[in-house]
Design an enzyme around this catalytic site. Structure first.
Site, PDB file in Angstrom:
ATOM      1  N   HIS A  83      49.773 -11.224  35.243  1.00 15.84           N
ATOM      2  CA  HIS A  83      50.126 -12.141  34.463  1.00 15.84           C
ATOM      3  C   HIS A  83      51.400 -12.112  33.188  1.00 15.84           C
ATOM      4  O   HIS A  83      52.337 -13.043  33.051  1.00 15.84           O
ATOM      5  CB  HIS A  83      50.181 -13.583  35.368  1.00 15.84           C
ATOM      6  N   ASP A 219      43.728 -10.753  38.844  1.00 15.67           N
ATOM      7  CA  ASP A 219      44.949 -10.160  37.682  1.00 15.67           C
ATOM      8  C   ASP A 219      44.801  -9.537  36.172  1.00 15.67           C
ATOM      9  O   ASP A 219      44.369  -9.480  35.101  1.00 15.67           O
ATOM     10  CB  ASP A 219      45.052 -11.763  37.138  1.00 15.67           C
ATOM     11  N   SER A 640      44.807 -16.202  28.708  1.00 14.45           N
ATOM     12  CA  SER A 640      44.708 -15.264  29.764  1.00 14.45           C
ATOM     13  C   SER A 640      44.561 -13.739  28.778  1.00 14.45           C
ATOM     14  O   SER A 640      45.621 -13.377  27.829  1.00 14.45           O
ATOM     15  CB  SER A 640      46.224 -15.351  30.340  1.00 14.45           C
TER      16      SER A 640
HETATM   17  N1  ARG Z   1      46.519 -20.714  35.313  1.00 14.81           N
HETATM   18  C1  ARG Z   1      46.757 -19.246  34.526  1.00 14.81           C
HETATM   19  C2  ARG Z   1      47.355 -19.399  33.756  1.00 14.81           C
HETATM   20  O1  ARG Z   1      47.836 -20.633  33.052  1.00 14.81           O
HETATM   21  C3  ARG Z   1      47.304 -18.330  35.016  1.00 14.81           C
HETATM   22  C4  ARG Z   1      48.865 -18.116  35.702  1.00 14.81           C
HETATM   23  C5  ARG Z   1      49.218 -17.243  35.933  1.00 14.81           C
HETATM   24  N2  ARG Z   1      49.786 -17.600  37.840  1.00 14.81           N
HETATM   25  C6  ARG Z   1      50.204 -18.111  38.982  1.00 14.81           C
HETATM   26  N3  ARG Z   1      49.606 -17.761  40.084  1.00 14.81           N
HETATM   27  N4  ARG Z   1      51.085 -18.812  37.772  1.00 14.81           N
HETATM   28  O2  ARG Z   1      48.489 -19.030  32.946  1.00 14.81           O
HETATM   29  N1  ASP Z   2      46.003 -19.050  32.183  1.00 17.49           N
HETATM   30  C1  ASP Z   2      45.943 -19.220  30.702  1.00 17.49           C
HETATM   31  C2  ASP Z   2      46.934 -18.316  30.202  1.00 17.49           C
HETATM   32  O1  ASP Z   2      47.971 -17.551  30.650  1.00 17.49           O
HETATM   33  C3  ASP Z   2      44.462 -19.145  30.520  1.00 17.49           C
HETATM   34  C4  ASP Z   2      44.194 -20.649  31.328  1.00 17.49           C
HETATM   35  O2  ASP Z   2      44.548 -21.762  30.868  1.00 17.49           O
HETATM   36  O3  ASP Z   2      42.854 -20.670  31.042  1.00 17.49           O
HETATM   37  O4  ASP Z   2      46.453 -18.238  28.862  1.00 17.49           O
END
Ligand code: ARG
Ligand code: ASP
Length: 709
Positions: A83, A219, A640
């Site tokens: 991502h 990921d 991330s």
């Molecule tokens: N929640 C994670 C972060 O804040 C992963 C985001 C990417 N994945 C998604 N399905 N949008 O970045």
């Molecule tokens: N998914 C998040 C990021 O892109 C990490 C988190 O918020 O825990 O940095």
């Protein structure tokens, strides 16, 4: 005897208790080093950060400003999340060769794809310059004067700091302005895409599984840093060579077990752990709800189009994911803050704070000041959020007017820079319109402007919106405005500066958008900024007061995009009564979730085949292929792509998310329930080796067996 036993148990619990924290790598000696050792680490503070010798920090790279990545070979191979690489992978994709859908694996270095504008930053050194910066600041001076002096001191410190010509300097304030650190950095500008799994692995579970455990997502993606012949940062050039790092992380083949030590090293973006209770209450009850609602409406519309149209699906995939990500996070965050009674806990702390400081006049009014200021700022904060969410983030044509507005302002001020500013603007519009569909946008426009008009604080609405008939307005804009496509926009921007200014102001889209932007800069933002500055000033004193008032507590500076270390251990959790989550997920779970043809839960045929044949190479655990695991590391957005490092300094995983029940950790970290989610390094190796047949990449990595004696 029994008492002694209980006491001993208490002591052990104390030592093993995980309290969270994002620590500055150059200041780990002492408490952190001891605590890490008590959790099983064999690393010294110097192994992690050393100015004179290579150390782990030399392998940790800020990835394109927003994510973290790490170097995993002596040829500058970079590992980060799928991502985090998403925009780049998307930009090389089209319906004919869709790297999001199919994955991408460069066969040789020559096939690695350059990414215009992408940067990767290493930290060379961190200096504490607090004394110099805060020296001789008269408390009698106004806030503005104090800030001016601070800025002067910062500039002096920068002038004095030693650095090479190709390095940069950045000063960041910690503890809300009570500590100042200077960072010497090196920013590389030739970063190439090396490999990415298909979305059905890299984003498996997509938005349904996002922020959730159990999780089964691969990921990750791979990039490479290229440098000039002197191994220094340089713009893209065919002559550049793979970067030769001071350090890279070996990768452990031995995996993790429950309670293993873990350390996450990266660039967490922002936390606010020391807010007063009024602020948390406001977030949960006043700020999060409208933001969630706006995004909810916008996402529903975009999703409808993406499901019907393959081109729109590619165009909007990245934007959709970005909007959905925080939409979902805010929902979890509000729930978590409520369930964990964050407001009540803060209130209890404030009672104690007040009691302990009753003889300190300088701290006596802090909490009252907060109450008053948060009350004063509430309405304008909500108005500001509406503007940001509707105008800036979700209605694309209005976002385009913001860009045009800034352009108009800048050429009115500096007419000589007209040509250059126009070229820059057109370039940015080229990227923008590549992924733009006016039908999608028009539906979003109508829905969100109606919401904005009806529900945002009326005192901060522009006259143009108050009196608008949204459906008429939408018709007139989307049929007549040149803002709906690149061609019309390019024509509108041709001619002399005077002509361009005249034309854009006659455009119905810009004419309307401009009233909203004007309203923001005249009526909303100045008031918000003014109050926010006052809040920050109180927060600075409150932070200092907290540290003084509770000398036995451990305080870490809130995340602010600087390099940090956080540590903990592999551990499951209990999300609710009678439910226990295991800490590791396996490939079995991918197949359990498999829904053929579904855009979130499809599984590539090859992966199914590998699974059926148990063709896992050296990467499995007793015949089972681990996919993700969770731990008690305190992370946030920006972490991330951060490496998860074992007790000996090897890579065991890749951080990418947090669990739903713990997304409140940005305001209220709770070790009982907050967990970060990581990809098991062996799953990454398995995908690169067995799924992608990219043996050349495995060959350049260093695979180790730290647990085998
Ligand atoms: N929640 C994670 C972060 O804040 C992963 C985001 C990417 N994945 C998604 N399905 N949008 O970045
Ligand atoms: N998914 C998040 C990021 O892109 C990490 C988190 O918020 O825990 O940095």
């Amino acid at each position: 005897m029994k008492i002694i036993k209980i006491l001993m148990l208490f002591l052990v619990l104390q030592i093993n208790a995980q309290q969270g924290g994002m620590w500055i790598p150059s200041l780990l000696e002492g408490m952190n080093e001891k605590e890490m050792k008590s959790l099983g680490s064999e690393l010294s503070a110097k192994d992690i950060y050393d100015v004179n010798h290579s150390s782990l920090k030399d392998a940790i790279v800020h990835f394109n400003g927003g994510c973290t990545s790490e170097i995993i070979s002596d040829s500058g191979l970079l590992l980060t999340n799928h991502h985090c690489g998403y925009g780049a992978i998307q930009s090389h994709s089209s319906v004919e060769h869709d790297y999001l859908e199919d994955g991408f694996w460069a066969k040789t270095m020559d096939d690695e794809l350059p990414n215009k504008g992408m940067v990767a930053t290493l930290i060379v050194r961190i200096d504490d310059i607090t004394k110099e910066v805060l020296k001789d600041i008269p408390s009698s001076a106004s806030l503005k004067e104090q800030q001016q002096l601070i800025d002067q001191h910062i500039n002096k410190a920068k002038e004095k700091a030693k650095k090479e010509t190709w390095q940069d300097l950045k000063v960041k304030s910690m503890f809300d302005g009570n500590q100042y650190l200077l960072f010497v950095t090196e920013t590389f500008k030739d970063i190439r895409l090396v490999g990415a799994p298909p979305t059905s692995i890299g984003k498996f579970g997509s938005d349904t599984d996002n922020w959730m455990w159990p999780r089964h997502t691969g990921d990750f993606s791979l990039f490479r840093i290229y440098a000039n012949k002197q191994n220094q940062p340089a713009e893209y050039s065919e002559d550049n060579v793979p970067y030769d790092p001071k350090h890279f992380l070996p990768i452990s083949l031995d995996g993790v077990s429950e309670n293993d030590f873990t350390m996450v090293f990266g660039f967490p973006g922002r936390t606010s752990e020391y807010l007063p209770s009024v602020a948390i209450d406001q977030i949960v009850n006043k700020l999060n709800p409208p933001k969630i609602k706006i995004r909810d409406e916008s996402l529903k519309i975009v999703d409808g189009y993406m499901r019907k149209d393959a081109t729109i699906k590619i165009q909007y995939a990245s934007k959709y994911a970005r909007i959905a990500n925080y939409w979902k996070k805010w929902i979890g965050e509000s729930q978590g803050l409520t369930k964990s009674k964050a407001v009540e806990k803060k209130q209890a702390l404030e009672v104690e704070f007040q009691e302990k400081n009753k003889n300190k006049p300088e701290y006596a009014s802090l909490l009252n000041d907060f109450d008053k200021l948060y009350n004063d700022i509430e309405e304008v904060s909500v108005a500001r959020d509406y503007w940001v969410e509707v105008v800036y983030r979700n209605v694309e044509i209005l976002n385009a007017t913001v860009k045009l507005y800034r352009f108009e302002r800048s050429i009115l001020k500096n007419p000589d820079e007209f040509d250059e500013a126009r070229t820059t603007l057109l370039n940015s519009y080229k990227g923008f319109y590549k992924n733009y569909n006016a039908d999608v946008d028009q539906d979003v426009f109508e829905k969100l402007l109606t919401l904005y008009k009806d529900e945002s604080p009326q005192a901060y609405l522009s006259e143009s919106l108050k009196s608008a008939d949204i459906s008429e307005l939408s018709k007139s804009i989307y049929t007549n405005s040149s803002l709906t496509n690149l061609e019309a926009m390019t024509t509108m921007l041709s001619g002399s500066s005077d002509e361009v200014i005249k034309k854009i102001n006659e455009d119905p889209g810009y004419a309307f958008g401009k009233t909203l932007v004007d309203n923001f800069y005249q009526n909303i933002d100045p008031k918000y900024q003014d109050l926010n500055l006052q809040i920050k000033a109180v927060q600075k004193v409150y932070m200092k007061a907290l540290i003084e008032t509770f000398p036995d507590e451990r305080f870490f500076p809130d995340a602010n995009g600087t390099l940090r270390v956080t540590y903990g251990k592999v551990q499951g959790y209990q999300p609710k009564d009678a439910v226990v989550y295991q800490p590791v997920s396996y490939l079995e779970g991918v197949l359990e979730k498999y829904q053929p043809g579904d855009y979130e839960f499809d599984v590539p045929e090859k992966l199914i085949e590998l699974y059926n044949n148990k063709d896992f190479g050296d990467y499995a655990d007793d015949g089972k292929m681990p996919v993700n695991f969770i731990g008690t590391n305190h992370t946030t957005g920006g972490n991330s792509g951060s490496p998860v490092i074992d007790a000996k300094g090897n890579l065991i995983g890749l951080n990418f998310d947090r669990v739903w029940e713990g997304t409140m950790s940005d305001y209220n970290y709770d070790p009982e329930i907050c967990r970060n989610i990581m990809v098991d390094a062996r799953y990454i190796l398995f995908i690169v080796d067995k799924f992608a047949d990219s043996q050349r990449l495995i060959d350049e990595m260093k695979l180790v067996h730290p647990k085998k004696k």
